[in-house]
Design a protein around this motif. Sequence first.
Motif, short mmCIF file in Angstrom:
data_model
loop_
_atom_site.label_atom_id
_atom_site.label_comp_id
_atom_site.label_asym_id
_atom_site.label_seq_id
_atom_site.Cartn_x
_atom_site.Cartn_y
_atom_site.Cartn_z
N PHE A 278 -2.36 12.65 -1.52
CA PHE A 278 -0.99 12.31 -1.13
C PHE A 278 -0.31 13.50 -0.44
CE2 PHE A 278 -0.74 14.37 -5.20
CZ PHE A 278 0.38 15.19 -5.11
N GLU A 279 0.80 13.18 0.23
CA GLU A 279 1.65 14.20 0.84
C GLU A 279 3.10 13.87 0.51
OE1 GLU A 279 0.92 14.35 5.00
OE2 GLU A 279 -1.13 15.17 4.80
N ASN A 280 3.93 14.89 0.39
CA ASN A 280 5.35 14.69 0.16
C ASN A 280 6.05 14.40 1.47
OD1 ASN A 280 5.63 15.36 -2.79
ND2 ASN A 280 4.72 17.27 -2.08
N GLU A 281 6.81 13.33 1.52
CA GLU A 281 7.55 12.94 2.72
C GLU A 281 8.97 12.56 2.32
OE1 GLU A 281 6.52 13.23 5.68
OE2 GLU A 281 4.32 13.33 5.55
N THR A 282 9.86 12.55 3.30
CA THR A 282 11.24 12.12 3.08
C THR A 282 11.61 11.09 4.14
OG1 THR A 282 11.86 14.29 2.17
CG2 THR A 282 13.65 12.85 2.89
N GLY A 285 17.28 6.77 3.83
CA GLY A 285 17.62 5.59 3.04
C GLY A 285 16.76 5.40 1.82
N ILE A 286 15.68 6.16 1.71
CA ILE A 286 14.78 6.04 0.56
C ILE A 286 14.68 7.36 -0.20
CG2 ILE A 286 12.39 5.59 -0.15
CD1 ILE A 286 12.16 3.65 2.16
N GLY A 287 14.68 8.46 0.54
CA GLY A 287 14.59 9.77 -0.09
C GLY A 287 13.17 10.29 -0.11
N GLU A 288 12.89 11.18 -1.06
CA GLU A 288 11.57 11.79 -1.16
C GLU A 288 10.58 10.80 -1.77
OE1 GLU A 288 11.90 15.38 -3.37
OE2 GLU A 288 13.15 16.39 -1.86
N VAL A 289 9.41 10.73 -1.14
CA VAL A 289 8.36 9.81 -1.59
C VAL A 289 7.02 10.53 -1.58
CG1 VAL A 289 9.61 7.82 -0.66
CG2 VAL A 289 7.82 8.92 0.71
N LEU A 290 6.03 9.88 -2.19
CA LEU A 290 4.65 10.34 -2.13
C LEU A 290 3.89 9.42 -1.19
CD1 LEU A 290 4.03 10.97 -5.96
CD2 LEU A 290 4.67 12.66 -4.22
N GLU A 291 3.53 9.94 -0.03
CA GLU A 291 2.75 9.18 0.94
C GLU A 291 1.30 9.27 0.51
OE1 GLU A 291 2.71 6.67 3.81
OE2 GLU A 291 4.33 8.06 4.32
N ASP A 293 -2.89 8.11 0.03
CA ASP A 293 -4.11 7.54 0.61
C ASP A 293 -4.57 6.46 -0.36
OD1 ASP A 293 -6.77 6.94 1.25
OD2 ASP A 293 -7.16 8.95 2.02
N LEU A 294 -4.26 5.22 -0.06
CA LEU A 294 -4.54 4.13 -0.99
C LEU A 294 -6.03 3.92 -1.23
CD1 LEU A 294 -1.84 1.51 0.05
CD2 LEU A 294 -1.87 2.94 -1.99
N GLU A 295 -6.85 4.08 -0.20
CA GLU A 295 -8.28 3.88 -0.37
C GLU A 295 -8.88 4.91 -1.31
OE1 GLU A 295 -10.06 1.27 0.58
OE2 GLU A 295 -8.13 0.49 1.26
N GLN A 296 -8.45 6.15 -1.19
CA GLN A 296 -8.94 7.18 -2.09
C GLN A 296 -8.52 6.90 -3.53
OE1 GLN A 296 -8.09 11.24 -0.96
NE2 GLN A 296 -8.70 12.05 -2.96
N ASN A 297 -7.29 6.43 -3.70
CA ASN A 297 -6.79 6.15 -5.05
C ASN A 297 -7.44 4.92 -5.65
OD1 ASN A 297 -4.49 8.05 -6.03
ND2 ASN A 297 -4.18 7.83 -3.83
N LYS A 298 -7.78 3.94 -4.83
CA LYS A 298 -8.54 2.80 -5.32
C LYS A 298 -9.90 3.26 -5.84
CE LYS A 298 -6.63 -0.78 -2.30
NZ LYS A 298 -6.93 -1.71 -1.18
N TYR A 299 -10.52 4.19 -5.11
CA TYR A 299 -11.82 4.72 -5.51
C TYR A 299 -11.71 5.49 -6.83
CZ TYR A 299 -15.77 7.92 -5.69
OH TYR A 299 -16.85 8.65 -6.12
N GLU A 300 -10.68 6.34 -6.95
CA GLU A 300 -10.50 7.12 -8.17
C GLU A 300 -10.23 6.22 -9.37
OE1 GLU A 300 -11.01 10.24 -8.55
OE2 GLU A 300 -11.12 10.90 -6.46
N LEU A 301 -9.47 5.16 -9.15
CA LEU A 301 -9.17 4.21 -10.22
C LEU A 301 -10.42 3.47 -10.67
CD1 LEU A 301 -7.18 2.66 -12.01
CD2 LEU A 301 -6.70 1.16 -10.05
N GLU A 302 -11.19 2.99 -9.72
CA GLU A 302 -12.42 2.26 -10.05
C GLU A 302 -13.40 3.16 -10.79
OE1 GLU A 302 -15.94 -0.37 -7.79
OE2 GLU A 302 -14.32 0.60 -6.64
#
Length: 309
Positions: A278-282, A285-291, A293-302
Amino acid sequence: MKKKRDKRVRWGRVFSALLLLGIFMVGLFTVFQYIEGTFKAINQPFQKAEADSFQGEENTTEEVNVLLLGSDSRGEEGARTDSIMVAHYNPQTHKVKLISLMRDMYVNIPEHGQQKLNAAYSFGGPELLRETIKMNLGLDIHHYAIIDFKGFVKAVDLLVPNGIEVEIPYEMSEGIGMTLEEGTQQLNGEELLGYVRFRQDRLSDFGRVQRQQEVVSKLKEEAVSLNSVAKLPELLDLLSTYVDTNIETPTILTIGKDILTNETGDIQTLRLPADGSFENETYEGIGEVLEVDLEQNKYELEKFLKEDN
């Protein structure tokens, strides 16, 4: 008269099993308990305010995923959840795993576009959050449980009147209405809630998630070591007011029995997003978020769910 007495026994067992689910939530925060016997009658049915709209598959015989949410104002329109966890139970291995989802993950929410993950609960309660987790991480959620933090505080003080020992790395005060001094401290329910909800952490929200997982493990140890059920009736009455869940009785009793007999062993934990994904982004209207990598996180979860079965 016999019919009425049988009903009281049945609900006593159900609420006993749900007791530690409320404690488990820590902000949250998520553990289960199985206690046999008869307790005093509960005067109101267990609350299921969101159950009618929740579409998770309820009667799965495979691995079970329970969405665990902690909230200041359960059931109020527009409320956000302060903690988002998924408790994973494998009936073959009897293992329980805990997945903490960072609320600031920038994800796609059905019919609402890109938003922070915890906004899904605000827009559509646990059902929309379930859909969002499935869409972004590919994880099926079968049940949910929401606990109001007031119930967490009261339950901890009843269950562990002398408090829980934690190591506080530095003074914590801003935003929690109290001051927690650096060092080894014995925290009561209110202080423990402040400890896990402190947001001005040097590790940002990641430190808060670590503390949540720490407290979950310590509360499980305290709960399964109970030698007396003297306080259970009062705790059950308390949690029947503060917990909202759609988990059916057989699932609760099965998981609770394994935890009480220590068949589950230690709780394994995972935090998403994973390090390096992930990377920190702003965004306006939303503020600070964590951008993320969904594919990497799907892999880590599995990988996490498959480890040691």
